[in-house]
Design an enzyme around this catalytic site. Structure first.
Site, PDB file in Angstrom:
ATOM      1  N   LYS A 147     -28.420 -43.355 -14.217  1.00 11.81           N
ATOM      2  CA  LYS A 147     -29.256 -42.640 -15.173  1.00 11.81           C
ATOM      3  C   LYS A 147     -28.580 -41.324 -15.542  1.00 11.81           C
ATOM      4  O   LYS A 147     -27.943 -40.681 -14.699  1.00 11.81           O
ATOM      5  CB  LYS A 147     -30.631 -42.388 -14.552  1.00 11.81           C
ATOM      6  N   SER A 198     -39.330 -42.466 -17.151  1.00  9.85           N
ATOM      7  CA  SER A 198     -38.243 -42.011 -17.998  1.00  9.85           C
ATOM      8  C   SER A 198     -36.954 -42.816 -17.823  1.00  9.85           C
ATOM      9  O   SER A 198     -36.040 -42.715 -18.635  1.00  9.85           O
ATOM     10  CB  SER A 198     -37.951 -40.536 -17.677  1.00  9.85           C
ATOM     11  N   SER A 226     -41.279 -42.620 -12.668  1.00  8.19           N
ATOM     12  CA  SER A 226     -40.229 -42.947 -13.629  1.00  8.19           C
ATOM     13  C   SER A 226     -39.267 -44.041 -13.201  1.00  8.19           C
ATOM     14  O   SER A 226     -38.418 -44.451 -13.978  1.00  8.19           O
ATOM     15  CB  SER A 226     -39.432 -41.687 -13.979  1.00  8.19           C
TER      16      SER A 226
END
Length: 476
Positions: free
Chosen positions: A76, A151, A175
């Protein structure tokens, strides 16, 4: 090339010589190219990954390869990987290159994992749909008109679409678990402090956890085993020893588990009926297998979400104050003096959702409202943690939904941020309390969209949590 369900299958074929790390990387690169429209990756390290793969194949032949040799991993865009971009999917960090490896990233490399690229996410990990990225939304591979969750949406879709075997994300309020549910994956948020946060771009420091996406509990357990544990740079990381999570997946004390489920599964009007039915069916299977299953009330449920958003936005306001256009990242070309440099760089560099959370956090930290909101929220957080742990002393696990619905349409909630925040209703409790939680796939709804359920355990009981989750997945 076939799609592998577990890394153990990959290791088996690598040892037999029926595949190579180079072939695995090329397979994932092909999928990245074929499914570029999903917008899961912001950078793909093609040449570097192939060079890493060649080195790993050599180590395998020589018999000195690491635990993760041949595992293709995506990161990420909030994790520090030396000499590679780190932007938090934000314009404000445009052009920034990480100068060091985060602890989790270094431990992956040390065990011969192959990092294939940097994955899209909500800006600075703020969002529940991956529509807040400066680089555009990520699309769900199950239905391209729907969000993947956030996210860590890019990290979830990359595993979902077989662009990598495992992804490393971050979980501040759900997330990892929420996009795992939307994409039909296993997603683990460990105990706060189980994994060092060194090298993780901060959103809300007392909530942030590095988490893991995988196609199986087995893969998640092995990666956790590698990246967990103390280091010399994060003062908040736990000093507790790291168990052999992967080995303990197959061991059990033989006793039935005591499982609690929240009453909202039965009574919440906002919960999609298919999700309710799928979770109830799993609970019935647990009873049939001899486990104890009781319904519980959590009297503080209505306070969990506001407590989270007050404290998380306050911490975000403080953490993001460092992005001012002076030292690194985006600097407005229209600035005329120091004051306008700050204002223009931040207003042009940050997206709307990040600005909204900074404003809210600054408000609750202001002198007039600090005691009324921030101090009270800290007290409520402590009570929520105590009540959660009190339940976990009576029960081995708490089962609840992760999301009220399956993946929603792109743009469905962008004009109403409150609706988006309410989607975090079930996921934030584990972050507020600091306990570990996992998302486990639980079938599909009538539209073919993945559903998930959530299991919460007590501090540092990841071994038990992973064992139970693995058993859940094997129930038909």
């Amino acid at each position: 090339m076939k799609t592998y369900a577990t890394f153990r299958e990959i290791q088996h074929d690598l040892q037999r010589g029926t595949t190579t790390s180079i072939e695995l990387v090329r397979h994932h690169l092909d999928n990245i190219r074929k499914k570029a429209h999903l917008n899961a990756f912001l950078s793909v390290y093609e040449e570097e990954a192939l060079l890493q793969a060649a080195a790993v194949d050599k180590k395998i032949k020589e018999g000195n390869a690491g635990k993760l040799a041949g595992l293709v991993v995506g990161l990420k865009d909030v994790l520090a990987y030396k000499d590679h971009p780190l932007q938090g999917a934000s314009r404000v960090l445009d052009g920034f290159i990480s100068q060091f490896n985060g602890t989790a990233v270094q431990r992956l490399l040390d065990e011969d994992a192959i990092i294939i690229g940097r994955q899209n996410c909500d800006e600075f990990a703020m969002g529940s749909s991956n529509e807040n990225s400066a680089f555009g939304p990520v699309l769900n591979d199950a239905d391209n008109t729907r969000v993947p969750g956030g996210s860590s949406g890019g990290s979830a879709v990359a595993v979902q679409a077989d662009m990598c075997q495992v992804s490393i994300g971050s979980d501040t309020g759900g997330s990892v678990r929420q996009p795992a549910a939307f994409c039909g994956l296993v997603g683990l948020k460990p105990t706060y402090s189980r994994i060092s946060r060194y090298g993780l771009a901060a959103y809300a420091s007392s909530f942030d956890c590095i988490g893991i996406f995988g196609k199986s509990v087995e893969d998640v357990a092995l990666v956790l085993e590698v990246i967990a544990g103390a280091d010399d740079v994060d003062s908040t990381v736990s000093q507790q020893p790291v168990p052999s999570y992967s080995a303990e997946l197959t061991t059990s004390n033989g006793k039935p588990y005591k499982v609690a489920y929240v009453r909202e599964i039965d009574s919440s009007e906002g919960l999609q009926p298919e999700i309710r039915d799928a979770i109830v069916a799993k609970l019935d299977q647990l009873r049939a297998a001899g486990h104890s299953v009781d319904v519980i009330d959590f009297p503080l449920q209505e306070y969990v979400l506001p407590t989270y958003y007050i404290l998380a936005t306050a911490e975000a306001s403080s953490n993001l104050s460092r992005y001012d256009g002076v030292r690194y990242g985006y600097r407005s070309a229209g600035a005329t003096d120091l004051s306008s440099l700050y204002k223009k760089s931040r207003s042009e560099g940050f997206g709307k959702e990040v600005q909204r959370r900074i404003l809210l956090g600054t408000f609750v930290l202001s002198a007039s409202y600090y005691d009324a909101y921030y101090t009270k929220a800290q007290k409520v957080r402590r009570i929520i943690r105590e009540k959660t742990k009190e339940l976990l002393r009576q029960y081995d696990f708490i089962v609840m939904p992760i999301t009220p619905t399956t993946a929603f349409k792109l743009g469905e909630h962008t004009d109403n941020p409150l609706e988006m925040y309410l989607a975090d209703l079930f996921s934030v409790q584990a972050n507020v309390a600091g306990v570990p939680a996992i998302a486990v796939p639980c079938g599909n709804d009538k539209q073919g969209l993945p559903m998930g359920l959530q299991v919460i355990a007590d501090d540092f009981e990841e071994s038990k949590l992973l064992h139970f989750s693995n058993a859940l997945l094997k129930m038909n």
